[in-house]
Write a protein that holds these residues in place. Sequence first.
Motif, PDB file in Angstrom:
ATOM      1  N   ASP A  97       0.745  -1.109   0.041  1.00 56.75           N
ATOM      2  CA  ASP A  97      -0.097  -0.059  -0.078  1.00 56.75           C
ATOM      3  C   ASP A  97       0.955   1.009   0.049  1.00 56.75           C
ATOM      4  OD1 ASP A  97      -2.171  -1.446  -0.009  1.00 56.75           O
ATOM      5  OD2 ASP A  97      -2.912  -1.040   2.141  1.00 56.75           O
ATOM      6  N   ASP A  98       2.099   1.088   0.843  1.00 50.80           N
ATOM      7  CA  ASP A  98       2.886   2.321   0.895  1.00 50.80           C
ATOM      8  C   ASP A  98       3.961   2.264  -0.047  1.00 50.80           C
ATOM      9  OD1 ASP A  98       4.508   4.616   1.378  1.00 50.80           O
ATOM     10  OD2 ASP A  98       4.160   3.953   3.519  1.00 50.80           O
ATOM     11  N   LYS A  99       4.053   2.999  -1.318  1.00 50.12           N
ATOM     12  CA  LYS A  99       5.222   2.743  -2.054  1.00 50.12           C
ATOM     13  C   LYS A  99       6.587   3.238  -1.380  1.00 50.12           C
ATOM     14  CE  LYS A  99       2.621   3.411  -6.165  1.00 50.12           C
ATOM     15  NZ  LYS A  99       2.193   4.047  -7.413  1.00 50.12           N
ATOM     16  N   ASP A 100       6.767   4.140  -0.626  1.00 52.47           N
ATOM     17  CA  ASP A 100       7.913   4.512   0.284  1.00 52.47           C
ATOM     18  C   ASP A 100       8.303   3.233   1.017  1.00 52.47           C
ATOM     19  OD1 ASP A 100       8.121   7.051  -0.945  1.00 52.47           O
ATOM     20  OD2 ASP A 100       7.016   7.829   0.714  1.00 52.47           O
ATOM     21  N   LEU A 101       7.533   2.876   1.704  1.00 55.44           N
ATOM     22  CA  LEU A 101       7.760   1.539   2.765  1.00 55.44           C
ATOM     23  C   LEU A 101       8.153   0.263   1.854  1.00 55.44           C
ATOM     24  CD1 LEU A 101       7.625  -0.035   5.232  1.00 55.44           C
ATOM     25  CD2 LEU A 101       5.495  -0.494   5.020  1.00 55.44           C
ATOM     26  N   LYS A 102       7.716   0.102   0.510  1.00 51.47           N
ATOM     27  CA  LYS A 102       7.955  -1.025  -0.370  1.00 51.47           C
ATOM     28  C   LYS A 102       9.440  -0.726  -0.840  1.00 51.47           C
ATOM     29  CE  LYS A 102       6.503  -3.384  -4.731  1.00 51.47           C
ATOM     30  NZ  LYS A 102       7.192  -4.503  -4.148  1.00 51.47           N
ATOM     31  N   LEU A 103       9.695   0.628  -1.153  1.00 51.51           N
ATOM     32  CA  LEU A 103      11.170   0.869  -1.680  1.00 51.51           C
ATOM     33  C   LEU A 103      11.999   0.735  -0.720  1.00 51.51           C
ATOM     34  CD1 LEU A 103      12.829   2.104  -4.195  1.00 51.51           C
ATOM     35  CD2 LEU A 103      12.084   4.313  -3.000  1.00 51.51           C
ATOM     36  N   TRP A 104      11.660   1.093   0.626  1.00 56.00           N
ATOM     37  CA  TRP A 104      12.642   0.844   1.750  1.00 56.00           C
ATOM     38  C   TRP A 104      12.853  -0.462   1.995  1.00 56.00           C
ATOM     39  CZ3 TRP A 104      12.006  -1.486   6.387  1.00 56.00           C
ATOM     40  CH2 TRP A 104      13.019  -1.369   7.239  1.00 56.00           C
ATOM     41  N   ALA A 105      11.685  -1.526   2.016  1.00 58.56           N
ATOM     42  CA  ALA A 105      11.841  -2.903   2.334  1.00 58.56           C
ATOM     43  C   ALA A 105      12.576  -3.730   1.368  1.00 58.56           C
ATOM     44  CB  ALA A 105      10.362  -3.492   2.356  1.00 58.56           C
ATOM     45  N   ASP A 106      12.526  -3.352  -0.047  1.00 58.73           N
ATOM     46  CA  ASP A 106      13.430  -4.062  -1.041  1.00 58.73           C
ATOM     47  C   ASP A 106      14.761  -3.293  -1.108  1.00 58.73           C
ATOM     48  OD1 ASP A 106      11.208  -5.536  -1.330  1.00 58.73           O
ATOM     49  OD2 ASP A 106      10.413  -4.424  -3.017  1.00 58.73           O
ATOM     50  N   THR A 107      15.084  -2.422  -0.593  1.00 65.19           N
ATOM     51  CA  THR A 107      16.650  -1.792  -0.881  1.00 65.19           C
ATOM     52  C   THR A 107      17.522  -2.619   0.253  1.00 65.19           C
ATOM     53  OG1 THR A 107      16.205  -0.092   0.810  1.00 65.19           O
ATOM     54  CG2 THR A 107      15.857   0.537  -1.571  1.00 65.19           C
ATOM     55  N   ALA A 108      18.657  -2.461  -0.115  1.00 60.48           N
ATOM     56  CA  ALA A 108      19.846  -3.162   0.811  1.00 60.48           C
ATOM     57  C   ALA A 108      19.917  -2.302   2.085  1.00 60.48           C
ATOM     58  CB  ALA A 108      21.003  -3.130   0.020  1.00 60.48           C
TER      59      ALA A 108
END
Length: 144
Positions: A97-108
Amino acid sequence: MTLLKMLINKYWLSGVLAIILLVIWRYIVGIQAENQQRLIKITQLELVIKNRDSLITNLTQQNKNNQLALTQLQKQLQQSIELVNGNEIELERLKNDDKDLKLWADTALPADVIRLYSRSGTINNSRDYKRFLSASKSLHNSGQ
């Protein structure tokens, strides 16, 4: 002499009968002793059978109790699995739901965080870190 022979035969016959009666009496006493020993053995065997039956009854009851406890534990395990699965689905839903959270979760992860846990294996992103935390906080088997 015939009278003397008759008296001897009479006493001899009485003696033989007395000996026969003595032998029969000893035989009867022996049989009674054997019967008494057999009765004692029967009583002992009856006691062993009663103890065995009692043990079987106790073990059967323990088995029933253990089966009930196992069923309850399996039910609790299933509920826990369902709860964990629900939490993971909710986490994924929130993450998506949260694109920023998804981006953070998928980054190293930052190098400092990776270095902190380098002894425990490779941690390169948030999923690895989550796996590490889940493994380090796993519940111990209550039977140990």
